[in-house]
Design a protein around this motif. Structure first.
Motif: not given
Length: 333
Positions: A116-119, A301-303, A308-310
């Motif tokens: 997965v890409d994140g959590m 926030l996660l996406l 890379g644009c947090a």
């Protein structure tokens, strides 16, 4: 089993062209796109997403780890994060730890393996150092939970202030002997809500009796058991603050089993504002958390981190609200 090669042959294109069409690459003519998609439809081709993930280093999937999927508070959070994920082209995998630390660790291992890409963690019972280490490798957002002094993006409310306001509401009604049913004190939410209760009692110069504090686990059964203990006291409290609505509902059932009327004999206030709070009788006074917004903000926030644009502001504290209904009133006499 149909392969990409089969689609390429039928459409009379290369496998690279098929891949570009399926990934919606704009640099393919409309005529070629139609030919490839017709071949996909005829052959019933299903792309191998796992193989695609390894090539692209992206799964377009995130995992959301919940402590207890049966707790209806989390359903609103899930609705919020699902809405954002779908609008941004991502899939969501839900993981239920059942409040088990090892299950939480297993889901983190899934993330480490790059499936997965994140959590998003709506539970954080693992040592914070473990979660911090993983957050250096892959995007992680905490929803509801947080760690002091750690730079991990978080979406939550001010649980201390919310618990203090819940207790103050009971004090304002005239209650002086107030019991508290806490969440697990091993997690920050449990400790923060206990802290808010203690602050309100001390601010109003009311004694904090340890016998009036019972630890629960946010479930209906825990609320029932804790309430039975509180009501067995020689001098039981006239009001109860339960750190979750489910525990408050359990406390209401225990009060009825003891022959007590809510709120005439004992006032009860909960926390979360779950839908069931408006269906019990009497309707439950509570603290409302903006669960849907917690979900939407956490997923955004996660996406943003994944792309890379947090944004600079990583710790979001959303507003809460005291919702007055029917389970609290002034004490008799």
């Amino acid at each position: 089993m149909t392969k990409m090669d089969d689609v390429a042959k039928l459409a009379n294109v290369s496998t690279a062209t098929v891949s570009r069409v399926l990934s919606k690459n704009p640099n393919v003519s409309l005529k070629t796109q139609r030919r490839v998609l017709e071949a996909v439809d005829i052959l019933g081709y299903k792309p191998n997403r796992l193989a695609s993930n390894f090539r692209k280093r992206s799964s377009k999937t995130v995992v959301v780890v919940l402590p207890d999927i049966t707790n209806s508070f989390f359903s609103k959070i899930v609705q919020g994060l699902e809405e954002v994920a779908q609008s941004r082209g991502y899939h969501v995998l839900l993981g239920d730890t059942r409040n088990n630390v090892e299950s939480e660790r297993n889901f983190i291992d899934l993330v480490n393996q790059k499936f997965v890409d994140g959590m998003i963690l709506a539970t954080a019972r693992l040592p914070k150092e473990e979660i911090l280490a993983v957050s250096q490798e892959i995007p992680i957002v905490l929803a509801c939970e947080y760690f002091d002094g750690f730079d991990i993006p978080t979406v939550t409310i001010d649980n201390v202030s919310a618990a203090r306001e819940a207790t103050q509401h009971l004090v304002n009604l005239g209650h002086r002997r107030i019991g508290f049913i806490s969440g697990p004190l091993s997690i920050v939410l449990g400790r923060d809500r206990l802290k808010g209760y203690r602050q309100a009692m001390l601010i109003n110069e009311l004694p904090v009796e340890e016998s009036l504090i019972q630890e629960g686990d946010f479930t209906v059964q825990a609320g029932y058991n804790a309430m039975m203990k509180l009501m067995a006291s020689n001098h039981p409290p006239s009001a109860i603050f339960a750190a979750s609505d489910e525990m408050a509902i359990g406390a209401m059932k225990a009060a009825r089993n003891k022959g007590l009327n809510v709120p005439e004999d004992v006032s009860i206030i909960g926390f979360d504002d779950i839908p069931a709070g408006t269906y019990v009788h009497p309707e439950l006074t509570t603290i409302r958390q903006p669960a849907f917004e917690i979900g939407t903000q956490a997923m955004n926030l996660l996406l943003d981190m994944i792309k890379g644009c947090a944004k600079e502001r990583k710790q979001l504290v959303l507003p809460h609200q005291v919702v007055l209904r029917e389970t609290t009133t002034s004490p008799r006499g």
